[in-house]
Design a protein around this motif. Structure first.
Motif, mmCIF file in Angstrom:
data_model
loop_
_atom_site.group_PDB
_atom_site.id
_atom_site.type_symbol
_atom_site.label_atom_id
_atom_site.label_comp_id
_atom_site.label_asym_id
_atom_site.label_seq_id
_atom_site.Cartn_x
_atom_site.Cartn_y
_atom_site.Cartn_z
ATOM 1 N N HIS A 1 -9.870 29.011 114.774
ATOM 2 C CA HIS A 1 -9.403 30.379 115.013
ATOM 3 C C HIS A 1 -10.601 31.312 114.884
ATOM 4 O O HIS A 1 -11.704 30.881 114.514
ATOM 5 C CB HIS A 1 -8.298 30.776 114.026
ATOM 6 N N SER A 2 -10.406 32.569 115.208
ATOM 7 C CA SER A 2 -11.484 33.552 115.100
ATOM 8 C C SER A 2 -11.033 34.730 114.257
ATOM 9 O O SER A 2 -9.834 35.014 114.142
ATOM 10 C CB SER A 2 -11.923 34.029 116.488
ATOM 11 N N SER A 3 -12.018 35.395 113.652
ATOM 12 C CA SER A 3 -11.768 36.630 112.910
ATOM 13 C C SER A 3 -12.638 37.722 113.522
ATOM 14 O O SER A 3 -13.186 37.546 114.607
ATOM 15 C CB SER A 3 -12.075 36.429 111.420
ATOM 16 N N ALA A 4 -12.791 38.833 112.836
ATOM 17 C CA ALA A 4 -13.520 39.962 113.421
ATOM 18 C C ALA A 4 -14.950 39.599 113.806
ATOM 19 O O ALA A 4 -15.435 40.000 114.871
ATOM 20 C CB ALA A 4 -13.520 41.131 112.444
ATOM 21 N N ASP A 5 -15.638 38.833 112.973
ATOM 22 C CA ASP A 5 -17.056 38.549 113.209
ATOM 23 C C ASP A 5 -17.395 37.075 113.325
ATOM 24 O O ASP A 5 -18.541 36.746 113.632
ATOM 25 C CB ASP A 5 -17.900 39.151 112.071
ATOM 26 N N TYR A 6 -16.421 36.192 113.087
ATOM 27 C CA TYR A 6 -16.746 34.770 113.033
ATOM 28 C C TYR A 6 -15.754 33.936 113.847
ATOM 29 O O TYR A 6 -14.587 34.306 114.021
ATOM 30 C CB TYR A 6 -16.710 34.250 111.591
#
Length: 280
Positions: free
Chosen positions: A94-99
């Motif tokens: 999955h992805s988050s704001a910066d990673y």
């Protein structure tokens, strides 16, 4: 036949097992591969034999005198432990704001891949990776302790450029699982093949054999991850692409599973290509 030298973590590499380095002539410096750490470097007034290398994991010492490389092959079924500079095939979870949060193995915590750690990436041009997408990356840091966060990168931190190994998102092709020991052997064999070295490096000849025999259908591409994953594609093989990919994967996995010697590897390649109608 020389008895293999098995080292445990912390063991020192005997100097008589290291490739000979001339102190006065122009020659390639000693290259230190996977599983070893340089403890002390010889000074300009000391002999090359005064360097000290120690093992960071258990494995079999392997040397390439021609290319001045010394490394440690881990045992086939060793559980993968991320190490700085390892090349890995990571799957986006999955992805988050910066990673991007990536899976290296089912048994390790997610690794972190900064969304801007791609060549030419910016907030507007960063790759749009989704769950299940593959990335060929290098381990940048591992931290300290069992729960330490692993950080990946797809560029050289010093230059900001993707390395020649093709780091970045991986599309098409098929991924095969092999043991971590086989992955280390494949990395050594493929790097030697690129340098036109002799066959049989790391006890493997399947890569060079497959390369020669599949050249007539367009060849193939490999991306080997130290985490025991290998991506294979045959973009120029057209209607032969699927059987060629299956042949490569089958040869790698059977060689790994049965620990085939060089002669049996050649027989396996010939038999597999014939069964899949890629050779007469």
């Amino acid at each position: 036949m020389t008895t293999p030298l098995i080292l445990l973590p912390g063991d020192e590499v005997p100097n008589d097992h290291l490739p000979t380095i001339k102190s006065h002539a122009k020659s390639a410096p000693l290259k230190i591969g996977q599983g070893l750490r340089l403890v002390s470097q010889p000074s300009t007034t000391s002999t090359p034999q005064s360097r000290v290398l120690k093992a960071t994991q258990a494995g079999i010492l392997t040397t390439d005198s021609k290319r001045k490389i010394v490394s440690l092959l881990s045992f086939p079924n060793r559980r993968y432990t991320p190490t700085v500079n390892d090349l890995v095939l990571a799957q986006v979870h999955h992805s988050s704001a910066d990673y991007f949060h990536c899976i290296l193995t089912p048994h390790t915590p997610h690794a972190f891949l900064p969304q801007l750690s791609f060549e030419g990436a910016s907030k507007k041009t960063r790759p749009n990776l989704k769950q299940g997408d593959l990335v060929y990356a290098r381990v940048l840091s591992t931290g300290v302790g069992a729960s330490a966060e692993v950080e990946l990168t797809c560029v050289n931190p010093a230059t900001g450029k993707a390395e020649p190994g093709g780091l970045g998102p991986v599309t098409g092709g098929t991924v095969f699982d092999v043991s971590t020991g086989m992955a280390a052997r494949l990395l050594l064999a493929t790097s030697s093949r690129a340098d036109d070295s002799d066959d049989g490096v790391a006890g493997l000849v399947i890569i060079s054999e497959l390369g020669r025999k599949l050249a007539n259908v367009g060849g193939f591409e490999l991306a080997v991850g130290r985490n025991g994953r290998v991506w294979v594609d045959c973009p120029d093989a057209e209607e032969h692409a699927v059987p060629a990919i299956l042949a490569i994967g089958r040869c790698m996995q059977l060689t790994d599973e049965h620990n085939l010697d060089l002669a049996d590897q050649k027989k396996l390649v010939t038999r597999t290509l014939r069964e899949l109608k890629l050779a007469s």
